[in-house]
Design a protein around this motif. Structure first.
Motif, PDB file in Angstrom:
ATOM      1  N   GLY A   1       0.814  -1.214   0.000  1.00  0.00           N
ATOM      2  CA  GLY A   1       0.000   0.000   0.000  1.00  0.00           C
ATOM      3  C   GLY A   1       0.842   1.256   0.000  1.00  0.00           C
ATOM      4  O   GLY A   1       1.735   1.413   0.827  1.00  0.00           O
ATOM      5  N   ASN A   2       0.536   2.175  -0.915  1.00  0.00           N
ATOM      6  CA  ASN A   2       1.302   3.421  -1.003  1.00  0.00           C
ATOM      7  C   ASN A   2       0.918   4.422   0.079  1.00  0.00           C
ATOM      8  O   ASN A   2       1.729   5.239   0.496  1.00  0.00           O
ATOM      9  CB  ASN A   2       1.117   4.068  -2.379  1.00  0.00           C
ATOM     10  CG  ASN A   2       1.904   3.347  -3.457  1.00  0.00           C
ATOM     11  OD1 ASN A   2       2.902   2.697  -3.160  1.00  0.00           O
ATOM     12  ND2 ASN A   2       1.464   3.454  -4.696  1.00  0.00           N
ATOM     13  N   VAL A   3      -0.342   4.403   0.509  1.00  0.00           N
ATOM     14  CA  VAL A   3      -0.814   5.308   1.562  1.00  0.00           C
ATOM     15  C   VAL A   3      -1.448   4.453   2.651  1.00  0.00           C
ATOM     16  O   VAL A   3      -2.167   3.494   2.358  1.00  0.00           O
ATOM     17  CB  VAL A   3      -1.849   6.300   1.013  1.00  0.00           C
ATOM     18  CG1 VAL A   3      -2.173   7.360   2.062  1.00  0.00           C
ATOM     19  CG2 VAL A   3      -1.334   6.964  -0.266  1.00  0.00           C
ATOM     20  N   HIS A   4      -1.206   4.808   3.913  1.00  0.00           N
ATOM     21  CA  HIS A   4      -1.645   3.981   5.033  1.00  0.00           C
ATOM     22  C   HIS A   4      -1.164   2.535   4.805  1.00  0.00           C
ATOM     23  O   HIS A   4      -1.912   1.569   4.978  1.00  0.00           O
ATOM     24  CB  HIS A   4      -3.160   4.027   5.198  1.00  0.00           C
ATOM     25  CG  HIS A   4      -3.699   5.413   5.354  1.00  0.00           C
ATOM     26  ND1 HIS A   4      -3.175   6.308   6.252  1.00  0.00           N
ATOM     27  CD2 HIS A   4      -4.697   6.071   4.720  1.00  0.00           C
ATOM     28  CE1 HIS A   4      -3.838   7.454   6.171  1.00  0.00           C
ATOM     29  NE2 HIS A   4      -4.764   7.333   5.252  1.00  0.00           N
ATOM     30  N   GLU A   5       0.097   2.444   4.397  1.00  0.00           N
ATOM     31  CA  GLU A   5       0.700   1.162   4.068  1.00  0.00           C
ATOM     32  C   GLU A   5       0.763   0.255   5.303  1.00  0.00           C
ATOM     33  O   GLU A   5       0.824   0.739   6.423  1.00  0.00           O
ATOM     34  CB  GLU A   5       2.103   1.375   3.490  1.00  0.00           C
ATOM     35  CG  GLU A   5       3.129   1.920   4.456  1.00  0.00           C
ATOM     36  CD  GLU A   5       2.958   3.387   4.796  1.00  0.00           C
ATOM     37  OE1 GLU A   5       3.604   3.841   5.761  1.00  0.00           O
ATOM     38  OE2 GLU A   5       2.186   4.080   4.113  1.00  0.00           O
TER      39      GLU A   5
ATOM     40  N   PHE B   1      -1.974  20.171   7.495  1.00  0.00           N
ATOM     41  CA  PHE B   1      -2.659  20.297   6.212  1.00  0.00           C
ATOM     42  C   PHE B   1      -1.759  19.951   5.023  1.00  0.00           C
ATOM     43  O   PHE B   1      -2.268  19.585   3.962  1.00  0.00           O
ATOM     44  CB  PHE B   1      -3.268  21.690   6.074  1.00  0.00           C
ATOM     45  CG  PHE B   1      -4.520  21.862   6.890  1.00  0.00           C
ATOM     46  CD1 PHE B   1      -5.676  21.170   6.551  1.00  0.00           C
ATOM     47  CD2 PHE B   1      -4.540  22.674   8.008  1.00  0.00           C
ATOM     48  CE1 PHE B   1      -6.830  21.298   7.312  1.00  0.00           C
ATOM     49  CE2 PHE B   1      -5.684  22.807   8.775  1.00  0.00           C
ATOM     50  CZ  PHE B   1      -6.845  22.117   8.419  1.00  0.00           C
ATOM     51  N   ARG B   2      -0.447  20.020   5.181  1.00  0.00           N
ATOM     52  CA  ARG B   2       0.434  19.510   4.123  1.00  0.00           C
ATOM     53  C   ARG B   2       0.244  18.002   3.969  1.00  0.00           C
ATOM     54  O   ARG B   2       0.143  17.490   2.855  1.00  0.00           O
ATOM     55  CB  ARG B   2       1.900  19.831   4.445  1.00  0.00           C
ATOM     56  CG  ARG B   2       2.322  21.248   4.119  1.00  0.00           C
ATOM     57  CD  ARG B   2       3.831  21.383   4.058  1.00  0.00           C
ATOM     58  NE  ARG B   2       4.485  21.015   5.300  1.00  0.00           N
ATOM     59  CZ  ARG B   2       4.730  21.851   6.301  1.00  0.00           C
ATOM     60  NH1 ARG B   2       4.361  23.120   6.199  1.00  0.00           N
ATOM     61  NH2 ARG B   2       5.342  21.442   7.396  1.00  0.00           N
ATOM     62  N   LYS B   3       0.185  17.299   5.104  1.00  0.00           N
ATOM     63  CA  LYS B   3      -0.043  15.856   5.050  1.00  0.00           C
ATOM     64  C   LYS B   3      -1.460  15.545   4.566  1.00  0.00           C
ATOM     65  O   LYS B   3      -1.676  14.578   3.821  1.00  0.00           O
ATOM     66  CB  LYS B   3       0.201  15.228   6.429  1.00  0.00           C
ATOM     67  CG  LYS B   3       1.664  15.196   6.828  1.00  0.00           C
ATOM     68  CD  LYS B   3       1.881  14.397   8.098  1.00  0.00           C
ATOM     69  CE  LYS B   3       3.354  14.275   8.432  1.00  0.00           C
ATOM     70  NZ  LYS B   3       3.591  13.470   9.655  1.00  0.00           N
ATOM     71  N   PHE B   4      -2.409  16.355   4.989  1.00  0.00           N
ATOM     72  CA  PHE B   4      -3.798  16.219   4.548  1.00  0.00           C
ATOM     73  C   PHE B   4      -3.849  16.244   3.020  1.00  0.00           C
ATOM     74  O   PHE B   4      -4.447  15.369   2.382  1.00  0.00           O
ATOM     75  CB  PHE B   4      -4.614  17.375   5.134  1.00  0.00           C
ATOM     76  CG  PHE B   4      -6.075  17.391   4.770  1.00  0.00           C
ATOM     77  CD1 PHE B   4      -7.029  17.044   5.706  1.00  0.00           C
ATOM     78  CD2 PHE B   4      -6.507  17.793   3.510  1.00  0.00           C
ATOM     79  CE1 PHE B   4      -8.386  17.085   5.395  1.00  0.00           C
ATOM     80  CE2 PHE B   4      -7.853  17.827   3.176  1.00  0.00           C
ATOM     81  CZ  PHE B   4      -8.799  17.466   4.119  1.00  0.00           C
ATOM     82  N   ASN B   5      -3.211  17.221   2.418  1.00  0.00           N
ATOM     83  CA  ASN B   5      -3.226  17.363   0.962  1.00  0.00           C
ATOM     84  C   ASN B   5      -2.452  16.231   0.282  1.00  0.00           C
ATOM     85  O   ASN B   5      -2.907  15.655  -0.714  1.00  0.00           O
ATOM     86  CB  ASN B   5      -2.638  18.714   0.560  1.00  0.00           C
ATOM     87  CG  ASN B   5      -2.781  18.992  -0.922  1.00  0.00           C
ATOM     88  OD1 ASN B   5      -3.868  18.891  -1.475  1.00  0.00           O
ATOM     89  ND2 ASN B   5      -1.680  19.326  -1.570  1.00  0.00           N
ATOM     90  N   GLN B   6      -1.289  15.896   0.844  1.00  0.00           N
ATOM     91  CA  GLN B   6      -0.462  14.834   0.261  1.00  0.00           C
ATOM     92  C   GLN B   6      -1.182  13.494   0.280  1.00  0.00           C
ATOM     93  O   GLN B   6      -1.245  12.783  -0.739  1.00  0.00           O
ATOM     94  CB  GLN B   6       0.854  14.723   1.019  1.00  0.00           C
ATOM     95  CG  GLN B   6       1.772  13.616   0.505  1.00  0.00           C
ATOM     96  CD  GLN B   6       2.986  13.394   1.396  1.00  0.00           C
ATOM     97  OE1 GLN B   6       2.991  13.768   2.578  1.00  0.00           O
ATOM     98  NE2 GLN B   6       4.022  12.794   0.854  1.00  0.00           N
ATOM     99  N   TYR B   7      -1.758  13.142   1.432  1.00  0.00           N
ATOM    100  CA  TYR B   7      -2.384  11.831   1.565  1.00  0.00           C
ATOM    101  C   TYR B   7      -3.662  11.711   0.741  1.00  0.00           C
ATOM    102  O   TYR B   7      -3.927  10.648   0.162  1.00  0.00           O
ATOM    103  CB  TYR B   7      -2.678  11.526   3.031  1.00  0.00           C
ATOM    104  CG  TYR B   7      -1.461  11.225   3.867  1.00  0.00           C
ATOM    105  CD1 TYR B   7      -0.200  11.133   3.289  1.00  0.00           C
ATOM    106  CD2 TYR B   7      -1.556  11.042   5.239  1.00  0.00           C
ATOM    107  CE1 TYR B   7       0.928  10.866   4.044  1.00  0.00           C
ATOM    108  CE2 TYR B   7      -0.428  10.763   6.009  1.00  0.00           C
ATOM    109  CZ  TYR B   7       0.804  10.683   5.404  1.00  0.00           C
ATOM    110  OH  TYR B   7       1.921  10.408   6.155  1.00  0.00           O
ATOM    111  N   THR B   8      -4.478  12.761   0.693  1.00  0.00           N
ATOM    112  CA  THR B   8      -5.700  12.679  -0.108  1.00  0.00           C
ATOM    113  C   THR B   8      -5.371  12.559  -1.590  1.00  0.00           C
ATOM    114  O   THR B   8      -6.067  11.842  -2.326  1.00  0.00           O
ATOM    115  CB  THR B   8      -6.610  13.896   0.126  1.00  0.00           C
ATOM    116  OG1 THR B   8      -5.869  15.119  -0.065  1.00  0.00           O
ATOM    117  CG2 THR B   8      -7.204  13.880   1.533  1.00  0.00           C
TER     118      THR B   8
END
Length: 252
Positions: A142-146, A173-180
């Motif tokens: 998994g690339n996100v929440h691996e 919010f940087r992580k918010f934008n990156q992860y979404t």
């Protein structure tokens, strides 16, 4: 071969790396996989005796962590984020586990902490995560929440893994934008369907209700409300991005 490798993925973590490494000093091998930091992360890690290898993340936590597994020298591996700290009780439990002749994989309880606030329910309620296992057969998916996967039977370790979540709202919010964004791309690659009504109107509302009411976010006062509302927008945003990836390649 060393008994235990603690793996730390880092980029520009000079504020965290010293305390992080110090909490893992009991390990035989501390491996820092650095995504070409521009601050003093590498220097500080090397001064503390960590082994540092620079390797690009390239937008995939999955490939970065699997690269780290290959570079590990320990019979056992433990993944530790730069903003996490191993408690003394957890360190002892880990040592007992790796010295047990019968191999297994182990979950640890992660407790989220702020510098000046407290939130122990809802989005940031304590959770159990697989972190310790034999190197043999270990893989991250998994690339996100691996997630780390292991062929060995799972059990729980005693002791807390402390996670210092965010320093400020800009980082949040940087992580918010990156992860979404990464999740939307991942969903598209899996051909996941998206419905405007179901996923953009109703699913975020359910996400808020689940975190604020069912998971007790309301017990954390103002911070619990803010985090639950942000979870509403996090859920909506990843599906909005997915919707427009299909509709117009992500362009407005």
């Amino acid at each position: 071969m060393s008994k235990l490798t603690v793996i730390i993925l880092a980029k520009n973590e000079e504020q965290n790396i010293v305390d992080c490494i110090n909490s893992a000093k009991f390990a035989d091998d501390i491996l820092v996989i650095d995504d070409f930091s521009k601050d003093r992360t590498v220097t500080l890690a090397q001064e503390l005796g960590a082994r540092v290898i620079q390797h690009g993340l390239d937008g995939s936590w999955e490939q970065q962590k699997n690269f780290a597994i290959k570079e590990s020298q320990g019979e056992w591996i433990f993944f530790l984020d730069a903003d996490e700290r191993i408690s003394e009780e957890l360190a002892k439990s880990m040592q007992d586990a790796i010295n047990n002749p019968e191999k297994g994989s182990y979950l640890v309880q992660r407790e989220n902490k702020f510098h000046h606030n407290e939130a122990t329910h809802g989005v940031l309620r304590p959770d159990w995560v697989l972190r310790l296992c034999p190197r043999d057969g270990a893989m991250v998916l998994g690339n996100v929440h691996e997630k780390l996967t292991s062929p060995y039977d799972e059990s729980n370790l005693k002791g807390i893994l402390y996670h210092y979540t965010y320093d400020n709202w800009d980082q949040y919010f940087r992580k918010f934008n990156q992860y979404t964004s990464l999740l939307a791309i991942q969903y598209q690659e899996r051909n996941k369907k998206v419905s405007f009504v179901k996923d953009i109107i109703f699913r975020p509302l359910w996400a808020f209700i689940k975190m604020y009411i069912l998971q007790g976010g309301f017990k954390d006062g103002k911070m619990g409300y803010i985090l639950s509302v942000n979870h509403y927008f996090y859920t909506m945003t990843k599906y909005v991005k997915l919707y427009y990836l299909y509709k117009s390649g992500g362009k407005l």
